[in-house]
Motif scaffolding. Structure first.
Motif, short mmCIF file in Angstrom:
data_model
loop_
_atom_site.label_atom_id
_atom_site.label_comp_id
_atom_site.label_asym_id
_atom_site.label_seq_id
_atom_site.Cartn_x
_atom_site.Cartn_y
_atom_site.Cartn_z
N LYS A 1 5.63 13.30 -11.96
CA LYS A 1 6.07 13.24 -13.36
C LYS A 1 5.13 14.04 -14.26
O LYS A 1 5.57 14.81 -15.12
N GLU A 2 3.80 13.87 -14.05
CA GLU A 2 2.83 14.61 -14.85
C GLU A 2 2.97 16.11 -14.64
O GLU A 2 2.90 16.90 -15.60
N ASN A 3 3.17 16.51 -13.37
CA ASN A 3 3.33 17.94 -13.08
C ASN A 3 4.59 18.49 -13.73
O ASN A 3 4.61 19.62 -14.23
N GLU B 1 0.83 -1.21 0.00
CA GLU B 1 0.00 0.00 0.00
C GLU B 1 0.87 1.25 0.00
O GLU B 1 0.61 2.23 -0.72
N LEU B 2 1.93 1.21 0.83
CA LEU B 2 2.84 2.35 0.89
C LEU B 2 3.55 2.53 -0.46
O LEU B 2 3.70 3.65 -0.95
N LEU B 3 3.95 1.36 -1.06
CA LEU B 3 4.62 1.44 -2.36
C LEU B 3 3.69 2.01 -3.43
O LEU B 3 4.10 2.84 -4.25
N GLU C 1 2.36 9.08 -6.13
CA GLU C 1 2.97 10.39 -5.93
C GLU C 1 4.01 10.67 -7.02
O GLU C 1 4.10 11.78 -7.55
N LEU C 2 4.81 9.61 -7.35
CA LEU C 2 5.82 9.79 -8.39
C LEU C 2 5.17 10.05 -9.76
O LEU C 2 5.63 10.89 -10.54
N THR C 3 4.07 9.32 -10.04
CA THR C 3 3.35 9.54 -11.31
C THR C 3 2.82 10.95 -11.39
O THR C 3 2.93 11.63 -12.42
#
Length: 695
Positions: free
Chosen positions: A309-311, A296-298, A304-306
């Motif tokens: 990346k989009e931002n 779940e944490l992963l 968050e990383l996705t």
């Protein structure tokens, strides 16, 4: 409402096609949208969608898709009454269908061209011939809709020629086909035509009967538009294939979900069994919980990383758009600064004033160089630059670059030495614009850091295998040089050899970064050898192709020795300046009149067309964005009655990937604003001299 619903469904299809990154279907849906906009008479939107489709089809080399897009482009331009461009795109499509012996599609192109020409009185014979050709080519066709169109427009030609009996006969043929196949729209149009023919034949009772029948089916037409559009595009372009692909992906997704559910159930049963059999169940259960929390944490971190990346991608796109917009907006006021500075320097200022004006001129040119470099780098980083190959003379291309840089070298008291391997073929196939940009940046960099010295430009052939020619380029100087620790970083953005060099010579540090990116685009890289205080040597290799046989190029203008051109050739020449900005008008006019030019001004494109019709001019300087018709449209109109007069685009627009649109529409050359006055006069003098040679 049906159209709105159809547009919504097509938009959803476009999003699905993009989600699976299927280029062909993205182009396909864009083509369908263009067709729908044509039916709705929203032609500009249709052109925008079709340009997107054509761009993708060219990238993926979808020749068949391109051919159908060209046909639709022709219909759109016909609807916009731009008949010349409509014919051009019909002919491009015909080239493809002729290559593949597609008689039916060639017949449809003849039919569309005949429809275009039938409304032009002096082209009616041509329209009749094209109609006959279309009938021959469509004789084996089962496309009854197009056959009904053929009968309908053939009847229209008979009406225009006054042969009402034959017109009625052919129109009934159109009606019979339309009714037999349920083409409601064509049925309505056929009844309307028969009503018109009856009225022309002085039979009002029959005219009224046909008109009533036309009105009876009129209300059904709009309900059928969506179905007709879907049917045509399914048949021609294969929308069902896109739906099938999406359905297939959906089925695969559902299957994966079922598999995951089965696996989860198996895991639960296994845990229950182990719980009964062993005291280790508790430990295993705890381990599973820990693993679940870790997963779940992963997943949370992955989300968050996705998002990050989009931002970052959005920020990068926003940066690219901002840089493109702000640099474009800087050009117009900068043109006023550089133009007025040039005028003031020509008016015998005092020594003190001259010193200040020269500083202002230097600052303006520096700012222009910065804007151009940022634009080039922005396009490279946004992957908006493509390699465009053509046949050209490499030796002449490099000579032109050296002529353009000669003034800068003379100011530094630096000599340019050019050596070109005689075994290199006269004609090569490659991207001449990219080669010029690379050399301008490298040689310009050497000039900047070499004072009272020498620069050597050497080009030699490494090898030749079949058509492929491998060349090595070497630019060497005996200037300032670059320290060892700075040589790797020198090709990064905004990087220079040292703080002292930056203070002494100025500059942005973008030129070599642009060189690195351009060479990467051409599958090459630059090598640097340098010692501080002893000069630098830049080396890179490029691959070209040697064309088969000797290609004879049609000269645009007689050969002129450009190095001997002077401003005297402008004396008493009549030049028309087409510009809506009053400040720019005044600046350009005064610069020209200082050189004894007879200058006239037009505030917009319409006035320019009328002035060229009624007056003699030796050259035209044409702005692009103006109220009313644009500079491109004005040039198209002028070229209809005057093919000879040189027309130069004098504009602040950003010139993106290709300049083909300017040259295709009749411009001889382009001067981006703001410009250096030397370049401005050089191009004007070149075309004035060429015109004198041909007169």
């Amino acid at each position: 409402m049906q159209f709105d619903r159809a547009q919504e469904e097509l938009t959803q299809s476009l999003e699905m096609a993009r989600s699976i990154d299927h280029k062909r279907y993205i182009a396909l849906v864009s083509s369908i949208l263009a067709r729908m906009y044509q039916v709705r008479h929203e032609f500009d939107k249709g052109v925008t969608e079709l340009e997107r489709a054509i761009s993708i089809q060219r990238n993926i080399n979808d020749e068949e898709g391109l051919a159908y897009s060209y046909v639709l482009f022709g219909k759109l331009f016909y609807s916009k009454q731009n008949y010349d461009r409509a014919i051009k795109y019909f002919d491009l499509a015909a080239d493809y269908f002729e290559k593949h012996d597609n008689e039916e599609q060639l017949g449809l192109i003849d039919l569309n061209k005949a429809i275009l020409y039938m409304n032009v009185p002096d082209k009616r014979d041509l329209a009749n011939n094209l109609m006959d050709n279309a009938r021959v080519r469509l004789k084996e066709s089962n496309n009854n809709y197009e056959l009904s169109r053929w009968h309908y427009y053939k009847a229209r030609i008979h009406m225009l020629e006054g042969d009402y009996a034959e017109a009625e006969k052919v129109a009934k043929g159109a009606l019979g086909i339309a009714q037999g196949d349920g083409f409601i729209g064509m049925t309505m149009y056929s009844y309307g035509m028969l009503s018109d023919i009856a009225e022309l034949r002085n039979n009002p009772q029959q005219a009224l009967e046909y008109l009533k029948k036309a009105n009876a089916v009129r209300d059904e037409v709009f309900d059928m538009n969506k179905e007709a559009l879907a049917s045509e595009t399914n048949e021609r372009l294969g929308v069902d294939a896109l739906k099938s692909t999406v359905d297939e992906l959906t089925i695969q997704n559902a299957e994966q979900e079922r598999t995951l559910k089965v696996n989860k159930l198996t895991t639960i049963l296994s845990v229950a069994l182990i719980t009964i059999l062993s005291l280790l169940t508790l430990s295993l259960y705890k381990n599973n919980n820990l693993r679940a929390r870790a997963n779940e944490l992963l997943q949370k971190k992955n989300s968050e990383l996705t998002l990050a990346k989009e931002n970052a991608e959005k920020a990068s796109m926003a940066k690219a758009q901002f840089l493109s917009t702000i640099t474009h907006e800087l050009r117009t006021p900068l043109y006023a600064v550089t133009g007025l500075t040039h005028l003031l320097l020509e008016e015998s200022p005092t020594e003190s004033q001259k010193e200040h004006l020269n500083s202002l001129k230097f600052s303006g040119e520096y700012l222009l160089s910065l804007i151009n470099n940022i634009l080039d780098l922005n396009k490279l980083e946004a992957n908006k630059v493509e390699v465009v190959n053509s046949t050209f003379n490499l030796e002449k291309r490099i000579s032109d670059v050296l002529i353009a840089l000669k003034n800068s070298a003379d100011e530094k008291k630096t000599k340019l030495h050019f050596k070109f391997d005689e075994s290199i073929p006269k004609k090569l196939i490659g991207d001449p614009l990219k080669v010029s940009q690379i050399l301008i940046n490298l040689i310009g960099n050497s000039i900047k850091f070499t004072e009272d010295g020498d620069i050597w430009i050497n080009v030699k052939k490494i090898k030749q295998q079949d058509k492929n020619v491998y060349l090595q380029f070497e630019i060497k100087d005996n200037g300032e040089g670059i320290s060892k620790e700075k040589q790797k970083a020198i090709f990064e953005n905004f990087t220079q050899g040292s703080t002292q060099i930056n203070r002494k010579f100025g500059g942005t540090g973008l030129g070599l970064s642009i060189v690195k990116n351009l060479l990467s685009l051409l599958d090459s890289e630059v090598e640097l050898e340098s010692e501080l205080g002893e000069g630098s040597q830049f080396t890179f290799d490029l691959k070209f192709e040697a064309p088969e046989g000797e290609i004879v190029e049609k000269p645009v203008a007689p050969s002129i020795d450009e190095s001997k051109l002077t401003n005297d050739i402008m004396i008493d020449k009549r030049i028309l300046v087409v510009e809506d900005n009053k400040i720019n008008q005044m600046i350009t006019r005064k610069i020209l009149e200082k050189n004894k030019v007879i200058c006239d001004v037009a505030d917009n494109g319409s006035i320019a067309v009328e002035k060229v019709k009624n007056n003699h001019f030796d050259l035209i300087l044409m702005d692009i964005h103006m109220p009313g018709i644009s500079g491109i449209e004005a040039t198209i109109q002028i070229r209809k009655f005057n093919e000879e007069i040189p027309i130069i685009a004098l504009t602040a627009v950003t010139l993106d990937e290709s300049l083909d649109e300017f040259y295709l529409n009749g411009f001889n050359d382009i001067i981006p604003k703001p410009y250096k006055t030397e370049e401005f006069f050089h191009k004007i003098n070149k075309y004035l001299a060429a015109r004198e040679t041909t007169v």
